[in-house]
Design a protein around this motif. Structure first.
Motif, PDB file in Angstrom:
ATOM      1  N   ASP A 295      -0.403  38.006  33.125  1.00 32.86           N
ATOM      2  CA  ASP A 295       0.976  37.583  32.868  1.00 32.86           C
ATOM      3  C   ASP A 295       1.190  37.276  31.388  1.00 32.86           C
ATOM      4  O   ASP A 295       2.218  37.629  30.808  1.00 32.86           O
ATOM      5  CB  ASP A 295       1.316  36.345  33.707  1.00 32.86           C
ATOM      6  CG  ASP A 295       1.388  36.666  35.193  1.00 32.86           C
ATOM      7  OD1 ASP A 295       1.503  37.860  35.537  1.00 32.86           O
ATOM      8  OD2 ASP A 295       1.324  35.717  36.007  1.00 32.86           O
ATOM      9  N   TRP A 296       0.214  36.615  30.782  1.00 28.96           N
ATOM     10  CA  TRP A 296       0.304  36.259  29.364  1.00 28.96           C
ATOM     11  C   TRP A 296       0.261  37.523  28.512  1.00 28.96           C
ATOM     12  O   TRP A 296       1.033  37.687  27.569  1.00 28.96           O
ATOM     13  CB  TRP A 296      -0.826  35.301  29.031  1.00 28.96           C
ATOM     14  CG  TRP A 296      -0.862  34.634  27.686  1.00 28.96           C
ATOM     15  CD1 TRP A 296      -1.993  34.223  27.049  1.00 28.96           C
ATOM     16  CD2 TRP A 296       0.222  34.265  26.810  1.00 28.96           C
ATOM     17  NE1 TRP A 296      -1.680  33.636  25.846  1.00 28.96           N
ATOM     18  CE2 TRP A 296      -0.332  33.651  25.675  1.00 28.96           C
ATOM     19  CE3 TRP A 296       1.602  34.420  26.882  1.00 28.96           C
ATOM     20  CZ2 TRP A 296       0.447  33.191  24.607  1.00 28.96           C
ATOM     21  CZ3 TRP A 296       2.396  33.951  25.826  1.00 28.96           C
ATOM     22  CH2 TRP A 296       1.806  33.343  24.712  1.00 28.96           C
ATOM     23  N   HIS A 297      -0.626  38.437  28.863  1.00 36.69           N
ATOM     24  CA  HIS A 297      -0.705  39.703  28.131  1.00 36.69           C
ATOM     25  C   HIS A 297       0.598  40.488  28.263  1.00 36.69           C
ATOM     26  O   HIS A 297       1.082  41.089  27.290  1.00 36.69           O
ATOM     27  CB  HIS A 297      -1.876  40.545  28.654  1.00 36.69           C
ATOM     28  CG  HIS A 297      -3.212  39.962  28.313  1.00 36.69           C
ATOM     29  ND1 HIS A 297      -4.358  40.281  29.008  1.00 36.69           N
ATOM     30  CD2 HIS A 297      -3.599  39.068  27.368  1.00 36.69           C
ATOM     31  CE1 HIS A 297      -5.392  39.629  28.501  1.00 36.69           C
ATOM     32  NE2 HIS A 297      -4.950  38.885  27.502  1.00 36.69           N
TER      33      HIS A 297
ATOM     34  N   ALA B 261      -5.785  37.303  31.925  1.00 40.19           N
ATOM     35  CA  ALA B 261      -4.486  36.628  31.828  1.00 40.19           C
ATOM     36  C   ALA B 261      -3.388  37.684  31.808  1.00 40.19           C
ATOM     37  O   ALA B 261      -2.679  37.841  30.809  1.00 40.19           O
ATOM     38  CB  ALA B 261      -4.443  35.763  30.568  1.00 40.19           C
TER      39      ALA B 261
ATOM     40  N   ARG C 168     -10.313  37.989  28.512  1.00 39.73           N
ATOM     41  CA  ARG C 168      -9.687  36.965  29.344  1.00 39.73           C
ATOM     42  C   ARG C 168      -8.775  37.597  30.385  1.00 39.73           C
ATOM     43  O   ARG C 168      -7.990  38.492  30.088  1.00 39.73           O
ATOM     44  CB  ARG C 168      -8.903  35.984  28.480  1.00 39.73           C
ATOM     45  CG  ARG C 168      -8.498  34.713  29.208  1.00 39.73           C
ATOM     46  CD  ARG C 168      -8.009  33.669  28.235  1.00 39.73           C
ATOM     47  NE  ARG C 168      -9.048  33.335  27.268  1.00 39.73           N
ATOM     48  CZ  ARG C 168      -8.838  32.598  26.173  1.00 39.73           C
ATOM     49  NH1 ARG C 168      -7.622  32.152  25.908  1.00 39.73           N
ATOM     50  NH2 ARG C 168      -9.829  32.327  25.353  1.00 39.73           N
TER      51      ARG C 168
ATOM     52  N   PHE D 295      -9.558  36.839  23.942  1.00 33.66           N
ATOM     53  CA  PHE D 295      -8.302  36.750  24.676  1.00 33.66           C
ATOM     54  C   PHE D 295      -7.780  38.133  25.053  1.00 33.66           C
ATOM     55  O   PHE D 295      -7.394  38.377  26.199  1.00 33.66           O
ATOM     56  CB  PHE D 295      -7.251  36.018  23.829  1.00 33.66           C
ATOM     57  CG  PHE D 295      -5.866  36.055  24.414  1.00 33.66           C
ATOM     58  CD1 PHE D 295      -5.533  35.285  25.513  1.00 33.66           C
ATOM     59  CD2 PHE D 295      -4.896  36.894  23.865  1.00 33.66           C
ATOM     60  CE1 PHE D 295      -4.262  35.336  26.066  1.00 33.66           C
ATOM     61  CE2 PHE D 295      -3.618  36.951  24.409  1.00 33.66           C
ATOM     62  CZ  PHE D 295      -3.297  36.167  25.511  1.00 33.66           C
ATOM     63  N   TYR D 296      -7.752  39.049  24.107  1.00 34.80           N
ATOM     64  CA  TYR D 296      -7.139  40.345  24.369  1.00 34.80           C
ATOM     65  C   TYR D 296      -8.040  41.286  25.171  1.00 34.80           C
ATOM     66  O   TYR D 296      -7.536  42.153  25.898  1.00 34.80           O
ATOM     67  CB  TYR D 296      -6.740  41.013  23.048  1.00 34.80           C
ATOM     68  CG  TYR D 296      -5.484  40.442  22.456  1.00 34.80           C
ATOM     69  CD1 TYR D 296      -4.225  40.816  22.926  1.00 34.80           C
ATOM     70  CD2 TYR D 296      -5.543  39.500  21.434  1.00 34.80           C
ATOM     71  CE1 TYR D 296      -3.060  40.280  22.390  1.00 34.80           C
ATOM     72  CE2 TYR D 296      -4.380  38.952  20.877  1.00 34.80           C
ATOM     73  CZ  TYR D 296      -3.142  39.350  21.371  1.00 34.80           C
ATOM     74  OH  TYR D 296      -2.001  38.808  20.834  1.00 34.80           O
TER      75      TYR D 296
ATOM     76  N   ALA E  99       3.571  39.249  28.784  1.00 35.57           N
ATOM     77  CA  ALA E  99       4.625  38.566  28.032  1.00 35.57           C
ATOM     78  C   ALA E  99       4.556  38.903  26.551  1.00 35.57           C
ATOM     79  O   ALA E  99       5.585  38.953  25.859  1.00 35.57           O
ATOM     80  CB  ALA E  99       4.510  37.057  28.239  1.00 35.57           C
ATOM     81  N   LEU E 100       3.346  39.148  26.047  1.00 34.03           N
ATOM     82  CA  LEU E 100       3.165  39.446  24.626  1.00 34.03           C
ATOM     83  C   LEU E 100       3.358  40.918  24.290  1.00 34.03           C
ATOM     84  O   LEU E 100       3.412  41.274  23.112  1.00 34.03           O
ATOM     85  CB  LEU E 100       1.758  39.022  24.188  1.00 34.03           C
ATOM     86  CG  LEU E 100       1.474  37.517  24.131  1.00 34.03           C
ATOM     87  CD1 LEU E 100      -0.005  37.275  23.846  1.00 34.03           C
ATOM     88  CD2 LEU E 100       2.338  36.842  23.083  1.00 34.03           C
TER      89      LEU E 100
ATOM     90  N   ASN F 263      -6.959  30.329  20.424  1.00 33.43           N
ATOM     91  CA  ASN F 263      -7.488  29.341  21.371  1.00 33.43           C
ATOM     92  C   ASN F 263      -8.910  29.718  21.796  1.00 33.43           C
ATOM     93  O   ASN F 263      -9.123  30.819  22.297  1.00 33.43           O
ATOM     94  CB  ASN F 263      -6.569  29.292  22.600  1.00 33.43           C
ATOM     95  CG  ASN F 263      -6.986  28.232  23.589  1.00 33.43           C
ATOM     96  OD1 ASN F 263      -7.585  27.231  23.226  1.00 33.43           O
ATOM     97  ND2 ASN F 263      -6.699  28.460  24.852  1.00 33.43           N
TER      98      ASN F 263
END
Length: 229
Positions: free
Chosen positions: A103-105, A101, A99, A95-96, A107-108, A176
């Motif tokens: 926007d997700w990164h 992502a 992936r 994920f980090y 946000a975190l 996930n």
């Protein structure tokens, strides 16, 4: 009196005065407003009875058709916790690092999380909430469950509330995918991992992000006008 085809029992909880009712609610709010998700845990032991009590409280949650479609699996075994951490970090690295992502990164970012999940070994307990898509019956058939996500989500919320009330901390960890948890904990295919909870006391040097909660004016819309006195 209503005639029932199935067993019913009287339900007569004590009626509180408006003042006492509001006072209880405000006290609960003050308690829960201090709750924070924790990623730095103390290794100090937590008695099994605390986990049992929290799950008993979770079991009071409402559920679709009262099927209670959840299973909480707890472990304090260091080898199991290590296996969970290793498998979780495999997915987190993807994920980090891999992936796409953004926007997700983004946000975190203010939480400063990464693929390293030491807390999965440090916390004295790991508790996994599994959602039962269907429930095996003694005759070998499967009973379909209803509103599974909603039911398990409410139970998990009550589990978190119970832990905080007892002075314990946790984190809603959801790597996930989470299918590896079925393998580690030998759960049937009729169940799927819902949330992985590390449970323990916050470390003495624990820190949490400086965040604000949504104000009531944004969380509540009173649609109907208030009655006039």
């Amino acid at each position: 009196m209503t005639r029932h085809k199935h067993p019913f029992v009287p339900y007569t909880p004590p009626r509180l005065s408006p003042e006492e009712s509001l006072a209880r609610g405000q006290e609960l709010y003050r308690l829960l407003d201090r709750r924070r998700s924790v990623r730095w845990f103390s290794p100090d032991p937590v008695p099994l009875e605390a986990i049992e009590t929290a799950v008993r409280i979770a079991n009071t949650a409402p559920s679709g058709a009262h099927h209670q479609p959840w299973t909480f699996v707890a472990t304090a075994d260091p080898d199991v916790k290590r296996a969970v951490r290793e498998a979780a970090e495999v997915e987190e690295r993807k994920f980090y690092r891999e992936r796409n992502a953004p926007d997700w990164h983004a946000a975190l970012a203010r939480l400063e999380t990464d693929e390293h999940k030491e807390f999965l070994e440090v916390a004295p307990w790991l508790v996994v909430a599994f959602a039962q898509k269907s429930t095996p019956l003694p005759d070998g058939s499967l009973r379909k469950n209803y509103y599974v996500n909603e039911s398990v989500g409410i139970a998990c919320g009550m589990f978190i509330t119970a832990l905080h009330t007892m002075g314990l901390a946790t984190l809603t960890h959801t790597p996930n995918p989470m299918g590896f948890l079925n393998e580690v904990f030998e759960r049937p295919v009729t169940e799927r991992p819902y949330i992985l909870f590390p449970v323990g006391y916050p470390a003495p040097d624990c820190e949490v992000p400086d965040l604000d909660r949504k104000p009531l004016a944004e969380a509540l819309v009173v649609h109907a006008p208030l009655p006039r006195e």
